[in-house]
Write a protein that holds these residues in place. Structure first.
Motif, PDB file in Angstrom:
ATOM      1  N   ALA A  85      27.896 -44.250  -0.415  1.00 48.72           N
ATOM      2  CA  ALA A  85      28.263 -43.164  -1.333  1.00 48.72           C
ATOM      3  C   ALA A  85      27.024 -42.563  -1.989  1.00 48.72           C
ATOM      4  O   ALA A  85      26.885 -41.334  -2.100  1.00 48.72           O
ATOM      5  CB  ALA A  85      29.233 -43.682  -2.388  1.00 48.72           C
ATOM      6  N   TYR A  86      26.123 -43.413  -2.413  1.00 46.53           N
ATOM      7  CA  TYR A  86      24.887 -42.958  -3.053  1.00 46.53           C
ATOM      8  C   TYR A  86      24.033 -42.150  -2.075  1.00 46.53           C
ATOM      9  O   TYR A  86      23.562 -41.058  -2.406  1.00 46.53           O
ATOM     10  CB  TYR A  86      24.127 -44.184  -3.571  1.00 46.53           C
ATOM     11  N   ASN A  87      23.823 -42.690  -0.873  1.00 47.47           N
ATOM     12  CA  ASN A  87      22.998 -41.997   0.121  1.00 47.47           C
ATOM     13  C   ASN A  87      23.596 -40.649   0.509  1.00 47.47           C
ATOM     14  O   ASN A  87      22.855 -39.700   0.769  1.00 47.47           O
ATOM     15  CB  ASN A  87      22.788 -42.869   1.357  1.00 47.47           C
ATOM     16  N   THR A  88      24.910 -40.559   0.543  1.00 53.93           N
ATOM     17  CA  THR A  88      25.563 -39.276   0.825  1.00 53.93           C
ATOM     18  C   THR A  88      25.235 -38.266  -0.265  1.00 53.93           C
ATOM     19  O   THR A  88      24.920 -37.113   0.025  1.00 53.93           O
ATOM     20  CB  THR A  88      27.082 -39.467   0.944  1.00 53.93           C
ATOM     21  N   ARG A  89      25.274 -38.697  -1.505  1.00 54.77           N
ATOM     22  CA  ARG A  89      24.935 -37.790  -2.620  1.00 54.77           C
ATOM     23  C   ARG A  89      23.469 -37.386  -2.577  1.00 54.77           C
ATOM     24  O   ARG A  89      23.126 -36.253  -2.886  1.00 54.77           O
ATOM     25  CB  ARG A  89      25.237 -38.452  -3.968  1.00 54.77           C
ATOM     26  N   VAL A  90      22.589 -38.322  -2.193  1.00 52.37           N
ATOM     27  CA  VAL A  90      21.158 -38.005  -2.111  1.00 52.37           C
ATOM     28  C   VAL A  90      20.912 -36.930  -1.050  1.00 52.37           C
ATOM     29  O   VAL A  90      20.018 -36.099  -1.205  1.00 52.37           O
ATOM     30  CB  VAL A  90      20.337 -39.284  -1.800  1.00 52.37           C
ATOM     31  N   ALA A  91      21.740 -36.904  -0.009  1.00 50.45           N
ATOM     32  CA  ALA A  91      21.498 -36.004   1.121  1.00 50.45           C
ATOM     33  C   ALA A  91      22.283 -34.701   1.082  1.00 50.45           C
ATOM     34  O   ALA A  91      22.017 -33.812   1.890  1.00 50.45           O
ATOM     35  CB  ALA A  91      21.819 -36.739   2.425  1.00 50.45           C
ATOM     36  N   THR A  92      23.253 -34.545   0.191  1.00 48.97           N
ATOM     37  CA  THR A  92      24.091 -33.349   0.207  1.00 48.97           C
ATOM     38  C   THR A  92      23.732 -32.378  -0.908  1.00 48.97           C
ATOM     39  O   THR A  92      23.256 -32.766  -1.972  1.00 48.97           O
ATOM     40  CB  THR A  92      25.589 -33.726   0.092  1.00 48.97           C
ATOM     41  N   ILE A  93      23.969 -31.126  -0.612  1.00 51.46           N
ATOM     42  CA  ILE A  93      23.705 -30.040  -1.568  1.00 51.46           C
ATOM     43  C   ILE A  93      24.856 -29.981  -2.558  1.00 51.46           C
ATOM     44  O   ILE A  93      25.993 -30.131  -2.165  1.00 51.46           O
ATOM     45  CB  ILE A  93      23.582 -28.700  -0.806  1.00 51.46           C
ATOM     46  N   PRO A  94      24.641 -29.746  -3.809  1.00 53.96           N
ATOM     47  CA  PRO A  94      23.416 -29.472  -4.556  1.00 53.96           C
ATOM     48  C   PRO A  94      22.783 -30.722  -5.151  1.00 53.96           C
ATOM     49  O   PRO A  94      21.699 -30.660  -5.716  1.00 53.96           O
ATOM     50  CB  PRO A  94      23.882 -28.540  -5.656  1.00 53.96           C
ATOM     51  N   SER A  95      23.442 -31.869  -5.010  1.00 58.14           N
ATOM     52  CA  SER A  95      22.902 -33.066  -5.660  1.00 58.14           C
ATOM     53  C   SER A  95      21.575 -33.510  -5.056  1.00 58.14           C
ATOM     54  O   SER A  95      20.797 -34.198  -5.721  1.00 58.14           O
ATOM     55  CB  SER A  95      23.921 -34.214  -5.614  1.00 58.14           C
ATOM     56  N   ASN A  96      21.286 -33.093  -3.817  1.00 59.14           N
ATOM     57  CA  ASN A  96      19.993 -33.458  -3.230  1.00 59.14           C
ATOM     58  C   ASN A  96      18.833 -32.819  -3.990  1.00 59.14           C
ATOM     59  O   ASN A  96      17.725 -33.350  -4.000  1.00 59.14           O
ATOM     60  CB  ASN A  96      19.938 -33.128  -1.747  1.00 59.14           C
ATOM     61  N   LEU A  97      19.086 -31.691  -4.645  1.00 56.67           N
ATOM     62  CA  LEU A  97      18.040 -31.060  -5.456  1.00 56.67           C
ATOM     63  C   LEU A  97      17.708 -31.924  -6.672  1.00 56.67           C
ATOM     64  O   LEU A  97      16.536 -32.135  -7.002  1.00 56.67           O
ATOM     65  CB  LEU A  97      18.487 -29.666  -5.890  1.00 56.67           C
ATOM     66  N   VAL A  98      18.744 -32.431  -7.318  1.00 63.78           N
ATOM     67  CA  VAL A  98      18.545 -33.319  -8.462  1.00 63.78           C
ATOM     68  C   VAL A  98      17.866 -34.610  -7.990  1.00 63.78           C
ATOM     69  O   VAL A  98      16.948 -35.120  -8.635  1.00 63.78           O
ATOM     70  CB  VAL A  98      19.890 -33.617  -9.153  1.00 63.78           C
ATOM     71  N   ALA A  99      18.300 -35.125  -6.836  1.00 64.81           N
ATOM     72  CA  ALA A  99      17.709 -36.363  -6.295  1.00 64.81           C
ATOM     73  C   ALA A  99      16.228 -36.187  -6.010  1.00 64.81           C
ATOM     74  O   ALA A  99      15.423 -37.074  -6.312  1.00 64.81           O
ATOM     75  CB  ALA A  99      18.452 -36.778  -5.027  1.00 64.81           C
ATOM     76  N   SER A 100      15.857 -35.052  -5.450  1.00 64.70           N
ATOM     77  CA  SER A 100      14.447 -34.850  -5.126  1.00 64.70           C
ATOM     78  C   SER A 100      13.598 -34.641  -6.379  1.00 64.70           C
ATOM     79  O   SER A 100      12.461 -35.118  -6.438  1.00 64.70           O
ATOM     80  CB  SER A 100      14.278 -33.686  -4.154  1.00 64.70           C
ATOM     81  N   ILE A 101      14.143 -33.976  -7.383  1.00 63.66           N
ATOM     82  CA  ILE A 101      13.387 -33.748  -8.620  1.00 63.66           C
ATOM     83  C   ILE A 101      13.093 -35.067  -9.335  1.00 63.66           C
ATOM     84  O   ILE A 101      11.983 -35.301  -9.805  1.00 63.66           O
ATOM     85  CB  ILE A 101      14.148 -32.788  -9.561  1.00 63.66           C
ATOM     86  N   TRP A 102      14.092 -35.971  -9.400  1.00 66.05           N
ATOM     87  CA  TRP A 102      13.928 -37.222 -10.141  1.00 66.05           C
ATOM     88  C   TRP A 102      13.714 -38.431  -9.216  1.00 66.05           C
ATOM     89  O   TRP A 102      13.858 -39.570  -9.627  1.00 66.05           O
ATOM     90  CB  TRP A 102      15.109 -37.459 -11.072  1.00 66.05           C
ATOM     91  N   ASN A 103      13.337 -38.175  -7.988  1.00 68.54           N
ATOM     92  CA  ASN A 103      12.969 -39.230  -7.026  1.00 68.54           C
ATOM     93  C   ASN A 103      14.048 -40.291  -6.804  1.00 68.54           C
ATOM     94  O   ASN A 103      13.762 -41.490  -6.760  1.00 68.54           O
ATOM     95  CB  ASN A 103      11.659 -39.915  -7.427  1.00 68.54           C
ATOM     96  N   PHE A 104      15.283 -39.872  -6.661  1.00 71.03           N
ATOM     97  CA  PHE A 104      16.343 -40.781  -6.249  1.00 71.03           C
ATOM     98  C   PHE A 104      16.282 -40.861  -4.734  1.00 71.03           C
ATOM     99  O   PHE A 104      16.650 -39.929  -4.031  1.00 71.03           O
ATOM    100  CB  PHE A 104      17.716 -40.274  -6.704  1.00 71.03           C
ATOM    101  N   GLU A 105      15.775 -41.982  -4.235  1.00 69.56           N
ATOM    102  CA  GLU A 105      15.569 -42.173  -2.790  1.00 69.56           C
ATOM    103  C   GLU A 105      16.775 -42.875  -2.176  1.00 69.56           C
ATOM    104  O   GLU A 105      17.423 -43.677  -2.843  1.00 69.56           O
ATOM    105  CB  GLU A 105      14.318 -43.015  -2.554  1.00 69.56           C
ATOM    106  N   PRO A 106      17.031 -42.625  -0.887  1.00 73.31           N
ATOM    107  CA  PRO A 106      18.107 -43.365  -0.210  1.00 73.31           C
ATOM    108  C   PRO A 106      17.816 -44.867  -0.248  1.00 73.31           C
ATOM    109  O   PRO A 106      16.659 -45.290  -0.273  1.00 73.31           O
ATOM    110  CB  PRO A 106      18.070 -42.848   1.230  1.00 73.31           C
ATOM    111  N   ARG A 107      18.861 -45.654  -0.262  1.00 74.80           N
ATOM    112  CA  ARG A 107      18.748 -47.111  -0.287  1.00 74.80           C
ATOM    113  C   ARG A 107      19.040 -47.677   1.099  1.00 74.80           C
ATOM    114  O   ARG A 107      19.745 -47.066   1.900  1.00 74.80           O
ATOM    115  CB  ARG A 107      19.733 -47.715  -1.282  1.00 74.80           C
ATOM    116  N   ASP A 108      18.538 -48.881   1.343  1.00 73.06           N
ATOM    117  CA  ASP A 108      18.793 -49.559   2.617  1.00 73.06           C
ATOM    118  C   ASP A 108      20.155 -50.245   2.586  1.00 73.06           C
ATOM    119  O   ASP A 108      20.533 -50.832   1.567  1.00 73.06           O
ATOM    120  CB  ASP A 108      17.737 -50.636   2.882  1.00 73.06           C
ATOM    121  N   PHE A 109      20.846 -50.183   3.715  1.00 77.09           N
ATOM    122  CA  PHE A 109      22.059 -50.967   3.876  1.00 77.09           C
ATOM    123  C   PHE A 109      21.654 -52.411   4.146  1.00 77.09           C
ATOM    124  O   PHE A 109      20.537 -52.682   4.571  1.00 77.09           O
ATOM    125  CB  PHE A 109      22.889 -50.443   5.061  1.00 77.09           C
TER     126      PHE A 109
END
Length: 190
Positions: free
Chosen positions: A150-174
């Motif tokens: 769920a988290y990785n999906t939010r990191v990769a989808t618009i518009p939340s990916n913009l927020v993720a990139s600004i505050w360095n929310f990186e995808p996590r490993d399974f």
């Protein structure tokens, strides 16, 4: 309301709504990251439980099958290697835990040749505990991976990916099992 007040209200709304959206997205990322960390803690607790049961299993089997020393030593070494990396994230720890599972399955398979060991009350209790622990590890891993997905999906989808990139929310490993031989829970028949 005058025309000027309406224009000011529209401008304020146009400024506040995107800002409020960014705040909501940021806070959701923080909650999800915390949930992932918490669910990884659940996986770690169950893996630690398994690590604590292994010395008891080794001691019990040694009493009945002393000439299986190499197999037991390999299990103990795999446990020690995995325990030494307790604080690691799923990625680095995955291969170590797979090795523990593989060695544990080998020990339990060798036990089939020792009827007196299979009848031992201590061994039967350990088998039950290991089976329950493996089930709990699988459940904790599923919960963790669900949260990561769920988290990785939010990191990769618009518009939340913009927020993720600004505050360095990186995808996590399974935390996945990649070795097909290890995908099966060790069979421990009482």
């Amino acid at each position: 309301m005058t025309a000027m007040e309406i224009v000011i209200a529209v401008v304020v709304a146009l400024v506040l709504l995107p800002l409020l959206s960014v705040v909501v997205m940021y806070n959701r990322f923080v909650r999800q990251r915390t949930l992932i960390d918490s669910s990884w803690g659940g996986v770690d607790v169950e893996l630690t439980r398994r690590h604590e049961l292994i010395p008891n299993l080794v001691a019990t089997v040694q009493g009945y099958a002393a000439h299986e020393k190499d197999v037991l030593a390999a299990l103990a070494a795999a446990r020690e290697a995995a325990s030494a990396h307790k604080a690691d994230a799923p990625g680095p720890r995955q291969a170590l835990e797979e090795q523990v599972t593989r060695q544990l399955a080998t020990v339990l398979a060798r036990v089939e040749a020792y009827p007196e060991l299979k009848a031992s009350t201590n061994f039967l209790q350990l088998q039950t505990e290991l089976t329950n622990t493996e089930d709990r590890i699988a459940a904790a891993r599923r919960f963790y991976n669900l949260n990561v997905g769920a988290y990785n999906t939010r990191v990769a989808t618009i518009p939340s990916n913009l927020v993720a990139s600004i505050w360095n929310f990186e995808p996590r490993d399974f935390f996945e099992i990649t070795d097909a031989a290890v995908r099966q829970v060790p069979r421990v028949a009482p």
